[in-house]
Scaffold this active site. Structure first.
Site, PDB file in Angstrom:
ATOM      1  N   CYS A   1       0.830  -1.198   0.000  1.00 23.03           N
ATOM      2  CA  CYS A   1       0.000   0.000   0.000  1.00 23.03           C
ATOM      3  C   CYS A   1       0.871   1.257   0.000  1.00 23.03           C
ATOM      4  O   CYS A   1       1.585   1.497  -0.966  1.00 23.03           O
ATOM      5  CB  CYS A   1      -0.993  -0.037   1.155  1.00 23.03           C
ATOM      6  SG  CYS A   1      -2.432   0.998   0.837  1.00 23.03           S
ATOM      7  N   TYR A   2       0.880   2.043   1.076  1.00 22.36           N
ATOM      8  CA  TYR A   2       1.761   3.224   1.098  1.00 22.36           C
ATOM      9  C   TYR A   2       3.187   2.819   0.744  1.00 22.36           C
ATOM     10  O   TYR A   2       3.879   3.527   0.012  1.00 22.36           O
ATOM     11  CB  TYR A   2       1.723   3.893   2.475  1.00 22.36           C
ATOM     12  CG  TYR A   2       2.621   5.117   2.564  1.00 22.36           C
ATOM     13  CD1 TYR A   2       2.150   6.366   2.201  1.00 22.36           C
ATOM     14  CD2 TYR A   2       3.941   5.003   3.004  1.00 22.36           C
ATOM     15  CE1 TYR A   2       2.973   7.484   2.255  1.00 22.36           C
ATOM     16  CE2 TYR A   2       4.777   6.118   3.071  1.00 22.36           C
ATOM     17  CZ  TYR A   2       4.285   7.352   2.699  1.00 22.36           C
ATOM     18  OH  TYR A   2       5.106   8.455   2.752  1.00 22.36           O
TER      19      TYR A   2
ATOM     20  N   LYS B   1       0.794 -11.827  21.599  1.00 24.43           N
ATOM     21  CA  LYS B   1      -0.006 -12.605  22.549  1.00 24.43           C
ATOM     22  C   LYS B   1      -0.205 -14.062  22.100  1.00 24.43           C
ATOM     23  O   LYS B   1      -0.062 -14.985  22.894  1.00 24.43           O
ATOM     24  CB  LYS B   1      -1.375 -11.934  22.720  1.00 24.43           C
ATOM     25  CG  LYS B   1      -2.204 -12.519  23.842  1.00 24.43           C
ATOM     26  CD  LYS B   1      -1.788 -11.948  25.168  1.00 24.43           C
ATOM     27  CE  LYS B   1      -2.639 -12.478  26.305  1.00 24.43           C
ATOM     28  NZ  LYS B   1      -2.357 -11.742  27.545  1.00 24.43           N
TER      29      LYS B   1
ATOM     30  N   ASP C   1       0.418 -13.789  30.778  1.00 21.99           N
ATOM     31  CA  ASP C   1       1.755 -13.242  30.530  1.00 21.99           C
ATOM     32  C   ASP C   1       2.723 -13.480  31.688  1.00 21.99           C
ATOM     33  O   ASP C   1       3.831 -13.964  31.490  1.00 21.99           O
ATOM     34  CB  ASP C   1       1.674 -11.737  30.223  1.00 21.99           C
ATOM     35  CG  ASP C   1       0.711 -11.459  29.080  1.00 21.99           C
ATOM     36  OD1 ASP C   1       0.417 -12.396  28.315  1.00 21.99           O
ATOM     37  OD2 ASP C   1       0.237 -10.316  28.976  1.00 21.99           O
TER      38      ASP C   1
ATOM     39  N   HIS D   1      -3.839  -5.402   0.608  1.00 23.52           N
ATOM     40  CA  HIS D   1      -3.243  -5.833   1.882  1.00 23.52           C
ATOM     41  C   HIS D   1      -3.222  -7.354   2.019  1.00 23.52           C
ATOM     42  O   HIS D   1      -4.244  -7.950   2.361  1.00 23.52           O
ATOM     43  CB  HIS D   1      -4.018  -5.214   3.049  1.00 23.52           C
ATOM     44  CG  HIS D   1      -3.816  -3.736   3.145  1.00 23.52           C
ATOM     45  ND1 HIS D   1      -2.779  -3.171   3.852  1.00 23.52           N
ATOM     46  CD2 HIS D   1      -4.486  -2.716   2.571  1.00 23.52           C
ATOM     47  CE1 HIS D   1      -2.832  -1.857   3.734  1.00 23.52           C
ATOM     48  NE2 HIS D   1      -3.859  -1.545   2.956  1.00 23.52           N
TER      49      HIS D   1
ATOM     50  N   GLU E   1      -1.942  -8.988   4.317  1.00 24.49           N
ATOM     51  CA  GLU E   1      -1.897  -9.380   5.731  1.00 24.49           C
ATOM     52  C   GLU E   1      -3.278  -9.536   6.364  1.00 24.49           C
ATOM     53  O   GLU E   1      -3.390 -10.077   7.461  1.00 24.49           O
ATOM     54  CB  GLU E   1      -1.051  -8.365   6.527  1.00 24.49           C
ATOM     55  CG  GLU E   1      -1.646  -6.965   6.676  1.00 24.49           C
ATOM     56  CD  GLU E   1      -1.371  -6.035   5.503  1.00 24.49           C
ATOM     57  OE1 GLU E   1      -1.098  -6.525   4.398  1.00 24.49           O
ATOM     58  OE2 GLU E   1      -1.464  -4.801   5.687  1.00 24.49           O
TER      59      GLU E   1
HETATM   60  N1  GLN Z   1      -2.504   6.924   2.195  1.00 23.72           N
HETATM   61  C1  GLN Z   1      -2.289   6.098   1.040  1.00 23.72           C
HETATM   62  C2  GLN Z   1      -3.555   6.009   0.165  1.00 23.72           C
HETATM   63  O1  GLN Z   1      -4.578   6.483   0.545  1.00 23.72           O
HETATM   64  C3  GLN Z   1      -1.900   4.704   1.477  1.00 23.72           C
HETATM   65  C4  GLN Z   1      -2.981   4.026   2.255  1.00 23.72           C
HETATM   66  C5  GLN Z   1      -2.504   2.773   2.940  1.00 23.72           C
HETATM   67  O2  GLN Z   1      -1.308   2.510   3.091  1.00 23.72           O
HETATM   68  N2  GLN Z   1      -3.469   2.006   3.433  1.00 23.72           N
HETATM   69  O3  GLN Z   1      -3.493   5.493  -0.928  1.00 23.72           O
END
Ligand code: GLN
Length: 514
Positions: free
Chosen positions: A86-87, A370, A231, A173, A175
């Site tokens: 993403c970013y 955890k 823990d 994403h 993940e």
């Molecule tokens: N801020 C960036 C966007 O809007 C990346 C978003 C993110 O990493 N989830 O595209």
């Protein structure tokens, strides 16, 4: 303290993404050790750790904004395999000479994506699948040397790669669970592109941790405030494996714990595991300090202060012990803003110890999540009912009784709490929810039992789901399970004639009532 040089390491540069910790958990689930570090970690620091790969996380900023977080551009030039998410992907595009633009329409949530199966990332995956998107910006032009390997209708470059340089960027994403092929993509990146072998296992962790603790403690002694929770129990057991009787556990019975907690702790740790254990029955002291206290914050403070006093008295009586064991977890370490240097964050129970008691901390769980601590507990032979326990507040039942906390009220709540746990476990719901417990609001209502009028307590049920306790929602528990809890509480407790269910989320409520 914990050396990780013995393991393959992946570093995750954190650009403030919502899911950064989730990336780390997914990588570790693939048996590759990883750590989250700040995005501006200098290249030299990063390179000194010899990572097998670097992952650039998502983040809220736009790469073209003046204040956008940027890593050292040289990070993209080290030859270390890179995955931008993403970013992170947008940043790669930007730093490597491509472009990023504000998308005409953002994409949020489940989205259908087309994958180019000739990419090593997507080998063997379906050509079309769903993925999780959350972005306003998108990659416009890809950098030289890259090719596009995935797309959605609103996002022509949903993934890109430069296989020669082993650099990959993904807009969606992998993940999150809503990307079903996410684990495959991460596995392909880690094992094929980055050449990891997956040497991070609980048994290797146990061996290394024991060795590290022995080296550090040598012939000295250590103290551990054992609460009976997951823990501190796991931390104490691990340290005991390492240094045996050089560890003494102190269990403070505040009188505000669950029914039988003190006996459970004593029989497991002292009788079964043969650990030196000091059990302090301090309930009279706690009840005295809570007399006529009704304001929630005052209660919490009174309980915290009484705990510190008890523990400090005991520590003074056992003088000359240099080490204190705490069950600090990785999310606390990350949140304290510094995962690389050994930041010391004190446990809420024993933080604030008086100045004459200064300990060096042993935090053997500080690199674990955890779920990994639970696995570690299992590997150390702790019983499942302990390892799968739900979180329990430091001030105990004291914050689940509204108004004054008295021994009588605690006794009622303990019995109601035991019923809730019993039914939640027998119905299979206990481990499916974040927390499930009873609250005593100190309200009396009219009822009828055996044709006779009653005017006794109401019990409120609080059963919530959450992934981190920061936000939560009430659980849509089947009516039959709710009925069974209500029926059991009102039949077994003469002091209760009514059970109500709390149907508020957090926010605007909190999970605990006080
Ligand atoms: N801020 C960036 C966007 O809007 C990346 C978003 C993110 O990493 N989830 O595209």
């Amino acid at each position: 303290m914990m050396s990780t040089a013995r393991h393959e390491l992946v570093l995750i540069l954190d650009f403030g993404g919502q899911y950064t910790q989730l990336i780390a958990r997914r990588v570790r689930e693939l048996h590759v050790f990883c750590e989250i570090i700040p995005f501006d970690t200098p290249l030299a620091t990063l390179a000194a750790r010899s990572p097998k790969a670097i992952i650039l996380s998502g983040g809220p900023a736009s790469v073209y904004a003046a204040s956008a977080p940027v890593c050292d551009p040289a990070v993209l030039d080290t030859g270390i395999p890179l995955l931008g998410i993403c970013y992170g992907a947008q940043l790669m595009a930007n730093l490597l000479g491509g472009s990023v633009e504000h998308a005409p329409s953002g994409e949020y949530g489940k989205t259908t994506v087309r994958l180019d199966k000739s990419s090593s990332l997507f080998r063997g995956l379906p050509a079309e699948t769903s993925c999780w998107m959350s972005h306003n910006d998108r990659i416009g032009a890809i950098p030289t040397g890259f090719r596009t390997i995935a797309s959605t209708p609103a996002c022509p470059v949903a993934a890109m790669e430069n296989p020669e340089r082993r650099q990959f960027g993904i807009q969606f994403h992998p993940e999150v669970v809503h990307t079903p092929v996410g684990p495959d993509i991460l596995r392909h990146f880690l094992f094929e592109a980055a050449g990891c072998t997956g040497d991070w296992t609980m048994s290797s962790f146990v061996d290394d941790a024991i060795q590290d603790i022995r080296l550090r403690v040598k012939d000295e002694r250590a103290l551990c405030a054992l609460s009976g929770g997951v823990d501190s129990s796991v931390a104490a057991t691990l340290v005991h494996r390492a240094i045996g009787d050089h560890l003494t556990c102190v269990f403070v019975d505040t009188g505000l714990l669950r029914t039988g907690e003190g006996d459970r702790v004593e029989s497991l740790f002292h009788h079964r595991f043969d650990m030196p254990l000091v059990r302090i029955d301090a309930s009279a002291r706690f009840f005295a300090s809570l007399r006529s206290v009704t304001e929630p914050e005052k209660k919490r403070k009174a309980i915290g202060a009484a705990f510190i006093d008890c523990f400090a008295e005991q520590a003074r009586a056992m003088q000359g012990i240099p080490f204190l064991v705490q069950g600090t977890l990785y999310p606390d370490v990350i949140e304290s803003g510094n995962s690389v240097a050994s930041t010391i964050k004190s446990h809420h129970n024993v933080g604030g110890l008086p100045a004459d008691l200064s300990f060096s901390l042993i935090e053997p769980l500080r690199l674990l999540f955890k779920d990994e601590v639970r696995d570690l507990g299992r590997a150390l032979g702790l019983p499942e009912e302990l390892v799968d326990r739900q979180p329990f507040p430091g001030p105990g039942l004291g914050v689940r009784i509204l108004g004054e906390v008295t021994p009588e009220n605690v006794n009622i709540l303990q019995r109601a709490d035991a019923v809730v746990e019993r039914v939640m476990r027998s119905s299979g719901w206990y481990t499916k929810v974040w927390q499930s417990f009873a609250v005593l609001p100190n309200i009396h209502t009219v009822g009828v039992k055996g044709d006779e009028r009653t005017y006794v307590h109401t019990i409120a049920l609080r059963i919530v789901e959450s992934s981190d306790g920061m936000t939560a929602d009430w659980v849509r528990l089947p009516a039959e399970v709710l009925e069974e809890i209500s029926h059991a509480i009102t039949s077994e407790l003469p002091e209760v004639n009514r059970v109500v269910y709390d149907i508020t989320s957090k926010p605007p409520s909190t999970i605990e009532w006080e």
